[in-house]
Scaffold this active site. Structure first.
Site, PDB file in Angstrom:
ATOM      1  N   HIS A 172      34.484  21.551  54.599  1.00 38.37           N
ATOM      2  CA  HIS A 172      35.818  21.023  54.342  1.00 38.37           C
ATOM      3  C   HIS A 172      36.187  19.852  55.252  1.00 38.37           C
ATOM      4  CE1 HIS A 172      36.021  24.575  51.899  1.00 38.37           C
ATOM      5  NE2 HIS A 172      37.284  24.402  51.582  1.00 38.37           N
TER       6      HIS A 172
ATOM      7  N   ASN B 134      36.009  27.215  56.020  1.00 37.33           N
ATOM      8  CA  ASN B 134      36.160  25.768  55.938  1.00 37.33           C
ATOM      9  C   ASN B 134      34.829  25.033  55.999  1.00 37.33           C
ATOM     10  OD1 ASN B 134      38.828  24.338  55.806  1.00 37.33           O
ATOM     11  ND2 ASN B 134      39.318  26.057  57.147  1.00 37.33           N
TER      12      ASN B 134
ATOM     13  N   LYS C 120      35.940  36.928  50.981  1.00 35.98           N
ATOM     14  CA  LYS C 120      37.157  36.303  51.516  1.00 35.98           C
ATOM     15  C   LYS C 120      38.123  37.360  52.035  1.00 35.98           C
ATOM     16  CE  LYS C 120      40.525  32.799  51.348  1.00 35.98           C
ATOM     17  NZ  LYS C 120      41.030  31.557  50.802  1.00 35.98           N
TER      18      LYS C 120
ATOM     19  N   ARG D  83      64.531  31.298  52.934  1.00 29.84           N
ATOM     20  CA  ARG D  83      63.721  31.810  54.070  1.00 29.84           C
ATOM     21  C   ARG D  83      62.656  32.810  53.642  1.00 29.84           C
ATOM     22  NH1 ARG D  83      68.837  32.165  57.102  1.00 29.84           N
ATOM     23  NH2 ARG D  83      69.102  30.152  58.128  1.00 29.84           N
TER      24      ARG D  83
ATOM     25  N   HIS E 115      37.540  17.020  53.219  1.00 32.39           N
ATOM     26  CA  HIS E 115      38.934  16.555  53.302  1.00 32.39           C
ATOM     27  C   HIS E 115      38.983  15.054  53.613  1.00 32.39           C
ATOM     28  CE1 HIS E 115      40.738  20.832  54.148  1.00 32.39           C
ATOM     29  NE2 HIS E 115      40.362  20.664  52.898  1.00 32.39           N
TER      30      HIS E 115
ATOM     31  N   GLU F 158      33.004  26.342  45.876  1.00 28.70           N
ATOM     32  CA  GLU F 158      33.573  27.365  46.779  1.00 28.70           C
ATOM     33  C   GLU F 158      32.832  28.699  46.627  1.00 28.70           C
ATOM     34  OE1 GLU F 158      35.660  26.494  49.080  1.00 28.70           O
ATOM     35  OE2 GLU F 158      37.229  25.137  48.358  1.00 28.70           O
TER      36      GLU F 158
ATOM     37  N   GLU G  26      43.664  32.509  61.133  1.00 30.32           N
ATOM     38  CA  GLU G  26      42.604  31.589  61.583  1.00 30.32           C
ATOM     39  C   GLU G  26      42.638  31.331  63.085  1.00 30.32           C
ATOM     40  OE1 GLU G  26      41.532  28.546  58.699  1.00 30.32           O
ATOM     41  OE2 GLU G  26      40.917  27.250  60.342  1.00 30.32           O
TER      42      GLU G  26
ATOM     43  N   HIS H 269      38.768  18.496  44.593  1.00 37.67           N
ATOM     44  CA  HIS H 269      38.597  19.191  45.883  1.00 37.67           C
ATOM     45  C   HIS H 269      37.209  19.842  45.956  1.00 37.67           C
ATOM     46  CE1 HIS H 269      39.544  21.586  49.416  1.00 37.67           C
ATOM     47  NE2 HIS H 269      39.200  22.677  48.763  1.00 37.67           N
TER      48      HIS H 269
ATOM     49  N   LYS I 218      47.090  31.114  52.425  1.00 34.88           N
ATOM     50  CA  LYS I 218      47.280  29.744  52.924  1.00 34.88           C
ATOM     51  C   LYS I 218      48.042  28.964  51.867  1.00 34.88           C
ATOM     52  CE  LYS I 218      43.542  28.779  56.162  1.00 34.88           C
ATOM     53  NZ  LYS I 218      42.329  27.969  56.417  1.00 34.88           N
TER      54      LYS I 218
ATOM     55  N   ARG J 106      38.132  33.038  60.583  1.00 39.56           N
ATOM     56  CA  ARG J 106      38.510  32.490  59.266  1.00 39.56           C
ATOM     57  C   ARG J 106      38.083  31.030  59.104  1.00 39.56           C
ATOM     58  NH1 ARG J 106      44.043  33.336  55.671  1.00 39.56           N
ATOM     59  NH2 ARG J 106      43.371  31.938  54.020  1.00 39.56           N
TER      60      ARG J 106
HETATM   61  P1  NAD Z   1      43.829  22.158  40.293  1.00 41.93           P
HETATM   62  O1  NAD Z   1      44.853  23.129  40.664  1.00 41.93           O
HETATM   63  O2  NAD Z   1      44.186  20.717  40.336  1.00 41.93           O
HETATM   64  O3  NAD Z   1      43.282  22.537  38.843  1.00 41.93           O
HETATM   65  C1  NAD Z   1      42.263  21.751  38.286  1.00 41.93           C
HETATM   66  C2  NAD Z   1      42.634  21.226  36.890  1.00 41.93           C
HETATM   67  O4  NAD Z   1      42.448  22.267  35.943  1.00 41.93           O
HETATM   68  C3  NAD Z   1      44.055  20.773  36.741  1.00 41.93           C
HETATM   69  O5  NAD Z   1      44.098  19.636  35.918  1.00 41.93           O
HETATM   70  C4  NAD Z   1      44.723  21.950  36.041  1.00 41.93           C
HETATM   71  O6  NAD Z   1      45.871  21.601  35.323  1.00 41.93           O
HETATM   72  C5  NAD Z   1      43.625  22.404  35.147  1.00 41.93           C
HETATM   73  N1  NAD Z   1      43.661  23.796  34.745  1.00 41.93           N
HETATM   74  C6  NAD Z   1      43.993  24.872  35.486  1.00 41.93           C
HETATM   75  N2  NAD Z   1      43.726  26.003  34.823  1.00 41.93           N
HETATM   76  C7  NAD Z   1      43.238  25.641  33.618  1.00 41.93           C
HETATM   77  C8  NAD Z   1      42.761  26.358  32.517  1.00 41.93           C
HETATM   78  N3  NAD Z   1      42.664  27.682  32.528  1.00 41.93           N
HETATM   79  N4  NAD Z   1      42.343  25.670  31.434  1.00 41.93           N
HETATM   80  C9  NAD Z   1      42.366  24.306  31.427  1.00 41.93           C
HETATM   81  N5  NAD Z   1      42.773  23.574  32.463  1.00 41.93           N
HETATM   82  C10 NAD Z   1      43.203  24.247  33.558  1.00 41.93           C
HETATM   83  O7  NAD Z   1      42.524  22.316  41.216  1.00 41.93           O
HETATM   84  P2  NAD Z   1      41.769  23.588  41.805  1.00 41.93           P
HETATM   85  O8  NAD Z   1      40.373  23.181  41.915  1.00 41.93           O
HETATM   86  O9  NAD Z   1      42.112  24.823  41.090  1.00 41.93           O
HETATM   87  O10 NAD Z   1      42.404  23.740  43.255  1.00 41.93           O
HETATM   88  C11 NAD Z   1      42.249  22.736  44.236  1.00 41.93           C
HETATM   89  C12 NAD Z   1      43.360  22.879  45.244  1.00 41.93           C
HETATM   90  O11 NAD Z   1      43.247  24.157  45.892  1.00 41.93           O
HETATM   91  C13 NAD Z   1      43.311  21.844  46.338  1.00 41.93           C
HETATM   92  O12 NAD Z   1      44.587  21.331  46.544  1.00 41.93           O
HETATM   93  C14 NAD Z   1      42.857  22.620  47.554  1.00 41.93           C
HETATM   94  O13 NAD Z   1      43.339  22.089  48.752  1.00 41.93           O
HETATM   95  C15 NAD Z   1      43.420  23.976  47.281  1.00 41.93           C
HETATM   96  N6  NAD Z   1      42.716  25.066  47.976  1.00 41.93           N
HETATM   97  C16 NAD Z   1      43.456  25.950  48.682  1.00 41.93           C
HETATM   98  C17 NAD Z   1      42.855  27.011  49.310  1.00 41.93           C
HETATM   99  C18 NAD Z   1      43.680  28.046  50.024  1.00 41.93           C
HETATM  100  O14 NAD Z   1      43.113  28.902  50.699  1.00 41.93           O
HETATM  101  N7  NAD Z   1      44.993  28.025  49.879  1.00 41.93           N
HETATM  102  C19 NAD Z   1      41.467  27.171  49.220  1.00 41.93           C
HETATM  103  C20 NAD Z   1      40.734  26.255  48.483  1.00 41.93           C
HETATM  104  C21 NAD Z   1      41.370  25.194  47.857  1.00 41.93           C
HETATM  105  N1  GLY Z   2      39.915  28.204  52.008  1.00 42.17           N
HETATM  106  C1  GLY Z   2      40.013  28.374  53.413  1.00 42.17           C
HETATM  107  C2  GLY Z   2      40.795  29.549  53.835  1.00 42.17           C
HETATM  108  O1  GLY Z   2      41.385  30.232  53.048  1.00 42.17           O
HETATM  109  O2  GLY Z   2      40.853  29.846  54.993  1.00 42.17           O
END
Ligand code: NAD
Ligand code: GLY
Length: 373
Positions: free
Chosen positions: A261, A258, A240, A134, A265, A198, A250, A278, A156, A254
């Protein structure tokens, strides 16, 4: 609604610390070089607390041992789990591997999870932390540009569902964010570009001066100039933190984070998660959302062209895949911002200002026809 930009801060210092202000869920974002070897867990680790580093098979060989070594100073026991790498694994089955490991090895409710990786690892680790017993604590150690400027901040957490992106999740804030800029040295060029999507996002939605700064420094950012990256991460996190501090869950403001997005998406889900990154989908989605802003009469075409040019210079696609307008609309209705089946888009209503809008399907279809190949 529209917002006025938060005040920018002076140039970067070697370790910069920002505060995200959320009452008893407030926390620090640390940005700097060499932080991985200096993660100080003294204020939340203890002789009796245990730690699990959640990472993936790509990042583990690069950074897990270093993090494990430093955390051993603060926790009674530190283990690492390396999940399969990729957006396609941001799902229930992979999430369960974290729970299996925690339960198999008897991790208790004082356990701290450390998300070492990009946004996929950060989102899944945060969700696992929200659910395990939990709720246990977690720390974000983002290693991609995208995670450092966006996903590690704001709480998030989610996994994908085949029907839609990030559909299963929770708002759950970390104890801290530790963004070591040196980890970006090993990131592939394509991922730097994805992260820049981003970064660019924050300009049109909140800070037109920042957009101009990015235009001037886009080549330096792509070349991984450390000072440029440091400022981009810091300014992105400032914006942010300011937005999340005003609207954590949100209920309104907030949503501007997006921008791009809704289209993005749809591209990710429509092509299958992991086909486009992404950040690539969001970059192209911003071009489409800017075009929709023009067609809704909110901004002039020159501003939308400016955004498209910058997305292109960042090394990102500016035209979406030809899924067909009907399929885009179907996918976009699954978006979390939809209300009673009506899609709502984040549109630019003035340079540096954004808000939520409904748009006629016919106008949206025109944008899709114009902006896909
Ligand atoms: P990812 O986590 O898939 O990382 C991208 C690639 O880089 C992967 O292959 C990873 O293994 C590799 N990698 C990571 N760090 C590395 C490093 N230092 N050196 C070499 N390789 C490395 O992708 P991302 O772009 O980091 O994140 C995308 C995800 O984030 C999506 O799922 C998206 O929905 C999510 N997201 C969430 C929020 C939020 O607010 N929670 C906001 C934006 C995006
Ligand atoms: N990346 C969108 C949010 O954090 O709200």
């Amino acid at each position: 609604m529209s917002i006025s930009s938060p005040n920018p801060s002076p140039p970067i210092s070697p370790l910069h610390q920002l505060r995200i202000d959320l009452a008893d869920r407030s926390y620090d974002i640390q940005i700097g070089c060499g932080l991985l070897d200096r993660v100080c867990a003294a204020d939340f680790g203890s002789a009796s607390s245990e730690a699990l580093i959640v990472t993936n098979t790509t990042v583990a060989p690069l950074y897990a041992e270093r993090l494990q070594r430093v955390l051993a100073n603060h926790h009674a026991r530190v283990h690492t789990i390396a999940l399969p790498d990729g957006e396609a694994y941001k799902d229930w089955a992979t999430l369960n591997l974290i729970f299996d490991r925690l339960l198999r090895d008897g991790f208790d409710r004082k356990t701290v999870l450390y998300a070492l990786g990009g946004g996929v690892i950060g989102d899944m680790t945060g969700f696992a932390a929200a659910c395990y017993m939990r709720g246990v604590a977690y720390v974000q150690v983002p290693t991609t540009l995208l995670a450092q400027v966006d996903s590690s901040v704001g709480g998030k957490t989610a996994i994908n569902h085949p029907a839609g992106k990030n559909m299963i999740g929770a708002f759950y804030q970390p104890l801290r964010v530790v963004a070591d800029l040196d980890t970006l040295d090993t990131l592939p060029d394509r991922e730097i570009s994805a992260g820049l999507a981003e970064v660019i996002k924050y300009g049109p939605i909140a800070d037109d001066d920042f957009l101009a700064w990015i235009e001037q420094h886009i080549d330096a950012l792509r070349a991984r100039d450390k000072d440029a990256l440091a400022y981009a991460v810091r300014r992105s996190c400032e914006i942010k933190a300011w937005v999340v501090g005003k609207d954590e869950r949100e209920s309104g403001l907030r949503a501007i984070l997006n921008f791009g997005h809704t289209f993005g998406h749809a591209i990710e889900a429509g092509l299958g998660f992991g086909t486009w990154l992404h950040g690539e989908a969001v970059g192209c989605g911003m071009v489409m959302a800017a075009e929709l802003s023009v067609r809704c009469g909110l901004i002039d075409a020159a501003y939308a062209q400016r955004i498209a040019r910058l997305i292109d210079r960042a090394g990102l696609p500016t035209r979406g895949p030809a899924l067909g307008a009907a399929r885009y609309l179907e996918l976009m209705r699954v978006d979390k911002k939809s209300e009673a089946g009506q899609i709502r888009f984040v549109l630019i209503d003035a340079p540096g200002h954004a808000s939520l809008h409904r748009a006629d399907d016919a106008l949206v279809a025109e944008v899709i026809e114009a902006r896909t190949v």
